[in-house]
Design an enzyme around this catalytic site. Structure first.
Site, PDB file in Angstrom:
ATOM      1  N   ASP A 134       0.855  -1.173   0.000  1.00 58.90           N
ATOM      2  CA  ASP A 134       0.000   0.000   0.000  1.00 58.90           C
ATOM      3  C   ASP A 134       0.897   1.230   0.000  1.00 58.90           C
ATOM      4  O   ASP A 134       1.779   1.363   0.834  1.00 58.90           O
ATOM      5  CB  ASP A 134      -0.892  -0.009   1.255  1.00 58.90           C
ATOM      6  CG  ASP A 134      -1.988   1.021   1.159  1.00 58.90           C
ATOM      7  OD1 ASP A 134      -1.668   2.183   0.883  1.00 58.90           O
ATOM      8  OD2 ASP A 134      -3.160   0.657   1.351  1.00 58.90           O
ATOM      9  N   THR A 135       0.670   2.144  -0.947  1.00 57.54           N
ATOM     10  CA  THR A 135       1.528   3.312  -1.075  1.00 57.54           C
ATOM     11  C   THR A 135       0.808   4.589  -0.675  1.00 57.54           C
ATOM     12  O   THR A 135       1.127   5.657  -1.161  1.00 57.54           O
ATOM     13  CB  THR A 135       2.049   3.455  -2.517  1.00 57.54           C
ATOM     14  OG1 THR A 135       0.932   3.633  -3.392  1.00 57.54           O
ATOM     15  CG2 THR A 135       2.835   2.233  -2.933  1.00 57.54           C
ATOM     16  N   LYS A 137      -0.973   7.444   2.266  1.00 54.79           N
ATOM     17  CA  LYS A 137      -0.461   8.252   3.360  1.00 54.79           C
ATOM     18  C   LYS A 137      -1.366   8.231   4.590  1.00 54.79           C
ATOM     19  O   LYS A 137      -0.971   8.688   5.647  1.00 54.79           O
ATOM     20  CB  LYS A 137      -0.258   9.699   2.890  1.00 54.79           C
ATOM     21  CG  LYS A 137      -1.549  10.374   2.436  1.00 54.79           C
ATOM     22  CD  LYS A 137      -1.285  11.755   1.898  1.00 54.79           C
ATOM     23  CE  LYS A 137      -2.569  12.404   1.396  1.00 54.79           C
ATOM     24  NZ  LYS A 137      -2.340  13.722   0.818  1.00 54.79           N
ATOM     25  N   THR A 138      -2.607   7.756   4.479  1.00 54.87           N
ATOM     26  CA  THR A 138      -3.549   7.766   5.585  1.00 54.87           C
ATOM     27  C   THR A 138      -3.833   6.320   5.950  1.00 54.87           C
ATOM     28  O   THR A 138      -4.729   5.696   5.399  1.00 54.87           O
ATOM     29  CB  THR A 138      -4.831   8.496   5.197  1.00 54.87           C
ATOM     30  OG1 THR A 138      -4.492   9.760   4.647  1.00 54.87           O
ATOM     31  CG2 THR A 138      -5.718   8.716   6.400  1.00 54.87           C
TER      32      THR A 138
END
Length: 207
Positions: A134-135, A137-138
């Site tokens: 998973d790339t 940010k949250t």
């Protein structure tokens, strides 16, 4: 330092002011909006290549499903996947890599809101039994949602992880840079949709 430590990211100290704009080229229409170049494009790319090597080592012979969080994650995702492909071709260890996209809404201007909105299809059943990078940010809410679809393995890659209380580093397996709690733009990160076209990570001027 062991590999686990190196995966935690390059630490940028609190007092780091960034590089002078005079050392780089950037779109002229941002001339009065950017304070400094925080991380140059070449440094970003080299670090992403290193993260791709870690991922290939860790995933072994598992094919990879990359779940990219739009919009801020798209450049990081694209470059990371490209490096995985290049490294695979050069090492005769080619991993089949599939990319899927999800969009989250968690930022309003420069303040992160508490509620996470998943925009688009919430049906991620295609993840079942897959090995995932998973790339986004949250992470916390997204990981909870992803795990309901029973993937085989989940790893999180983040280009920038901020030093804040309860920082996401503990949720992130592959960290590009650990940075102070500054609002940065560029390399697909935006301020109300501006600055996505910058190829560097930059500090916007304070208003």
């Amino acid at each position: 330092m062991d590999n686990g430590g190196m995966k935690r990211g390059i630490v940028i100290k609190d007092e780091w002011p960034g590089y002078s704009l005079d050392l780089f080229t950037y779109p002229e229409h941002y001339h009065e909006d950017i304070e400094s170049v925080y991380i140059p494009h070449g440094v970003i790319m080299n670090r992403i290549e290193r993260l791709a090597r870690y991922i290939m080592d860790d995933f072994g012979d598992n094919n990879i499903m990359v779940l990219c969080v739009l919009k801020g994650g798209y450049k990081f995702c694209a470059d990371l996947v490209e490096f995985i492909k290049i490294l695979g071709r050069n090492s005769n260890k080619y991993l089949e890599t599939r990319v899927e996209f999800i969009r989250l809404k968690s930022y309003l201007n420069d303040q992160s809101t508490e509620e996470l909105h998943i925009i688009g299809s919430r049906d991620l059943s295609f993840l079942r039994g897959k090995a995932i990078v998973d790339t986004g940010k949250t992470m916390k809410a997204l990981l909870k949602h992803v795990e309901t679809f029973e993937p085989k393995m989940v790893k999180v890659a983040g280009l920038l992880v901020k030093r804040v209380p309860n920082m996401a580093e503990s949720l992130t397996d592959y960290v590009g840079f650990e940075i102070p709690n500054h609002f940065v733009v560029g390399y697909a990160l935006d301020y109300n949709e501006y600055f996505r076209d910058l190829n560097v990570s930059s500090l916007p001027e304070e208003t």
